[in-house]
Design a protein around this motif. Structure first.
Motif, PDB file in Angstrom:
ATOM      1  N   ALA A   1       0.844  -1.351  -0.149  1.00  0.00           N
ATOM      2  CA  ALA A   1      -0.056  -0.061  -0.075  1.00  0.00           C
ATOM      3  C   ALA A   1       0.960   1.342  -0.022  1.00  0.00           C
ATOM      4  O   ALA A   1       0.525   2.069  -0.959  1.00  0.00           O
ATOM      5  CB  ALA A   1      -1.155   0.007   1.212  1.00  0.00           C
ATOM      6  N   GLN A   2       1.687   1.321   0.714  1.00  0.00           N
ATOM      7  CA  GLN A   2       2.820   2.407   0.848  1.00  0.00           C
ATOM      8  C   GLN A   2       3.381   2.687  -0.567  1.00  0.00           C
ATOM      9  O   GLN A   2       3.557   3.744  -0.951  1.00  0.00           O
ATOM     10  CB  GLN A   2       3.843   2.249   1.992  1.00  0.00           C
ATOM     11  N   ALA A   3       4.151   1.554  -1.227  1.00  0.00           N
ATOM     12  CA  ALA A   3       4.462   1.803  -2.438  1.00  0.00           C
ATOM     13  C   ALA A   3       3.720   2.075  -3.601  1.00  0.00           C
ATOM     14  O   ALA A   3       3.840   3.175  -4.321  1.00  0.00           O
ATOM     15  CB  ALA A   3       5.083   0.389  -2.948  1.00  0.00           C
ATOM     16  N   TRP A   4       2.415   1.816  -3.556  1.00  0.00           N
ATOM     17  CA  TRP A   4       1.549   2.234  -4.382  1.00  0.00           C
ATOM     18  C   TRP A   4       0.980   3.799  -4.033  1.00  0.00           C
ATOM     19  O   TRP A   4       0.900   4.106  -5.235  1.00  0.00           O
ATOM     20  CB  TRP A   4      -0.160   1.327  -4.212  1.00  0.00           C
ATOM     21  N   ILE A   5       0.633   4.136  -2.706  1.00  0.00           N
ATOM     22  CA  ILE A   5       0.562   5.326  -2.515  1.00  0.00           C
ATOM     23  C   ILE A   5       1.721   6.295  -3.285  1.00  0.00           C
ATOM     24  O   ILE A   5       1.475   7.337  -3.760  1.00  0.00           O
ATOM     25  CB  ILE A   5       0.515   5.829  -1.033  1.00  0.00           C
TER      26      ILE A   5
ATOM     27  N   GLN B   1       1.522   6.752  -6.925  1.00  0.00           N
ATOM     28  CA  GLN B   1       0.385   7.781  -7.240  1.00  0.00           C
ATOM     29  C   GLN B   1       0.575   9.174  -6.855  1.00  0.00           C
ATOM     30  O   GLN B   1       0.002   9.990  -7.082  1.00  0.00           O
ATOM     31  CB  GLN B   1      -0.753   7.116  -6.553  1.00  0.00           C
ATOM     32  N   GLY B   2       1.789   9.334  -5.787  1.00  0.00           N
ATOM     33  CA  GLY B   2       1.993  10.493  -5.345  1.00  0.00           C
ATOM     34  C   GLY B   2       1.031  11.027  -4.479  1.00  0.00           C
ATOM     35  O   GLY B   2       0.753  12.387  -4.583  1.00  0.00           O
ATOM     36  N   GLN B   3       0.378  10.476  -3.819  1.00  0.00           N
ATOM     37  CA  GLN B   3      -0.733  10.761  -2.786  1.00  0.00           C
ATOM     38  C   GLN B   3      -0.359  11.495  -1.670  1.00  0.00           C
ATOM     39  O   GLN B   3      -1.164  12.117  -1.115  1.00  0.00           O
ATOM     40  CB  GLN B   3      -1.646   9.651  -2.685  1.00  0.00           C
ATOM     41  N   ASN B   4       0.998  11.292  -1.380  1.00  0.00           N
ATOM     42  CA  ASN B   4       1.494  11.956  -0.069  1.00  0.00           C
ATOM     43  C   ASN B   4       1.913  13.426  -0.740  1.00  0.00           C
ATOM     44  O   ASN B   4       2.978  13.469  -1.149  1.00  0.00           O
ATOM     45  CB  ASN B   4       2.512  11.439   0.657  1.00  0.00           C
TER      46      ASN B   4
ATOM     47  N   THR C   1       8.220   3.448  -7.763  1.00  0.00           N
ATOM     48  CA  THR C   1       7.955   3.026  -8.895  1.00  0.00           C
ATOM     49  C   THR C   1       6.845   1.794  -9.129  1.00  0.00           C
ATOM     50  O   THR C   1       6.568   1.137  -7.937  1.00  0.00           O
ATOM     51  CB  THR C   1       9.070   2.598 -10.028  1.00  0.00           C
ATOM     52  N   VAL C   2       6.430   1.184 -10.248  1.00  0.00           N
ATOM     53  CA  VAL C   2       5.611   0.088 -10.265  1.00  0.00           C
ATOM     54  C   VAL C   2       6.587  -1.085 -10.185  1.00  0.00           C
ATOM     55  O   VAL C   2       5.908  -1.921  -9.265  1.00  0.00           O
ATOM     56  CB  VAL C   2       4.958   0.071 -11.791  1.00  0.00           C
ATOM     57  N   ASP C   3       7.878  -0.835 -10.373  1.00  0.00           N
ATOM     58  CA  ASP C   3       8.622  -2.168  -9.954  1.00  0.00           C
ATOM     59  C   ASP C   3       8.770  -2.303  -8.461  1.00  0.00           C
ATOM     60  O   ASP C   3       8.695  -3.276  -7.996  1.00  0.00           O
ATOM     61  CB  ASP C   3      10.082  -2.034 -10.548  1.00  0.00           C
ATOM     62  N   ASP C   4       8.541  -1.109  -7.911  1.00  0.00           N
ATOM     63  CA  ASP C   4       8.522  -1.297  -6.225  1.00  0.00           C
ATOM     64  C   ASP C   4       7.284  -1.957  -5.895  1.00  0.00           C
ATOM     65  O   ASP C   4       7.476  -2.934  -4.838  1.00  0.00           O
ATOM     66  CB  ASP C   4       8.683   0.051  -5.677  1.00  0.00           C
ATOM     67  N   VAL C   5       6.189  -1.537  -6.611  1.00  0.00           N
ATOM     68  CA  VAL C   5       4.993  -2.410  -5.915  1.00  0.00           C
ATOM     69  C   VAL C   5       5.150  -3.622  -6.141  1.00  0.00           C
ATOM     70  O   VAL C   5       4.629  -4.967  -5.416  1.00  0.00           O
ATOM     71  CB  VAL C   5       3.731  -1.615  -6.767  1.00  0.00           C
ATOM     72  N   VAL C   6       5.643  -4.144  -7.422  1.00  0.00           N
ATOM     73  CA  VAL C   6       5.791  -5.573  -7.729  1.00  0.00           C
ATOM     74  C   VAL C   6       6.602  -6.305  -6.786  1.00  0.00           C
ATOM     75  O   VAL C   6       6.377  -7.344  -6.484  1.00  0.00           O
ATOM     76  CB  VAL C   6       6.374  -5.568  -9.073  1.00  0.00           C
ATOM     77  N   ALA C   7       7.733  -5.634  -6.411  1.00  0.00           N
ATOM     78  CA  ALA C   7       8.791  -6.190  -5.484  1.00  0.00           C
ATOM     79  C   ALA C   7       8.065  -6.593  -4.140  1.00  0.00           C
ATOM     80  O   ALA C   7       8.092  -7.555  -3.539  1.00  0.00           O
ATOM     81  CB  ALA C   7       9.923  -5.389  -5.403  1.00  0.00           C
ATOM     82  N   GLU C   8       7.139  -5.433  -3.892  1.00  0.00           N
ATOM     83  CA  GLU C   8       6.473  -5.611  -2.295  1.00  0.00           C
ATOM     84  C   GLU C   8       5.625  -6.807  -2.570  1.00  0.00           C
ATOM     85  O   GLU C   8       5.359  -7.470  -1.499  1.00  0.00           O
ATOM     86  CB  GLU C   8       5.772  -4.389  -1.975  1.00  0.00           C
ATOM     87  N   LEU C   9       4.582  -7.008  -3.611  1.00  0.00           N
ATOM     88  CA  LEU C   9       3.902  -7.977  -3.635  1.00  0.00           C
ATOM     89  C   LEU C   9       4.312  -9.221  -3.755  1.00  0.00           C
ATOM     90  O   LEU C   9       3.890 -10.250  -3.106  1.00  0.00           O
ATOM     91  CB  LEU C   9       3.113  -7.912  -5.244  1.00  0.00           C
ATOM     92  N   ALA C  10       5.527  -9.505  -4.176  1.00  0.00           N
ATOM     93  CA  ALA C  10       6.318 -10.630  -4.327  1.00  0.00           C
ATOM     94  C   ALA C  10       6.815 -11.017  -2.859  1.00  0.00           C
ATOM     95  O   ALA C  10       6.775 -12.211  -2.385  1.00  0.00           O
ATOM     96  CB  ALA C  10       7.609 -10.484  -5.048  1.00  0.00           C
ATOM     97  N   ASP C  11       7.162  -9.881  -1.938  1.00  0.00           N
ATOM     98  CA  ASP C  11       7.580 -10.254  -0.655  1.00  0.00           C
ATOM     99  C   ASP C  11       6.094 -10.726   0.126  1.00  0.00           C
ATOM    100  O   ASP C  11       6.237 -11.661   1.117  1.00  0.00           O
ATOM    101  CB  ASP C  11       7.887  -8.937   0.021  1.00  0.00           C
TER     102      ASP C  11
END
Length: 111
Positions: A44-48, A51-54, A62-72
């Protein structure tokens, strides 16, 4: 690149490592399950961040960061399954078979 067997053996190896280091009692198993919530929070933190929501931070991931977190999340789940004494490969296979059945049933209903 390692083959698929590497994934399953690493989940078991991590379970063995954690059991040796932290024990395998109910409190430790609870923490391993709660670790999933921590990892999901990082998704969630990576997706936020994507999106630049903060407004104070802007785009931080990046989306790659989100993918890596999902893999975790996936790998942490495999270790948790092994920690409960189940076979992660069989658990995932059972889940995929069940999900495939939903699509097959939905395709039949759409006709």
């Amino acid at each position: 690149m390692p083959d698929d067997e590497f994934i399953w053996s690493e989940a078991q190896r991590w379970r063995t490592h954690l059991d040796a280091r932290n024990g395998a009692g109910p409190a430790e198993l609870t923490l391993r399950l709660l670790k999933l919530t921590e990892e999901a929070g990082e998704v969630a933190q990576a997706w936020i961040g994507v999106q630049g929501q903060n407004p104070r931070k802007g785009v931080t991931h990046t989306v790659d960061d989100v993918v890596a977190e999902l893999a975790d999340v996936v790998f942490t789940s495999l270790v948790a399954i092994a920690s409960l004494g189940a076979d992660p490969r069989q658990a995932v296979t059972d889940c995929v078979v069940k999900a495939a059945g939903y699509l097959d049933a939905g395709s039949a209903q759409a006709r």
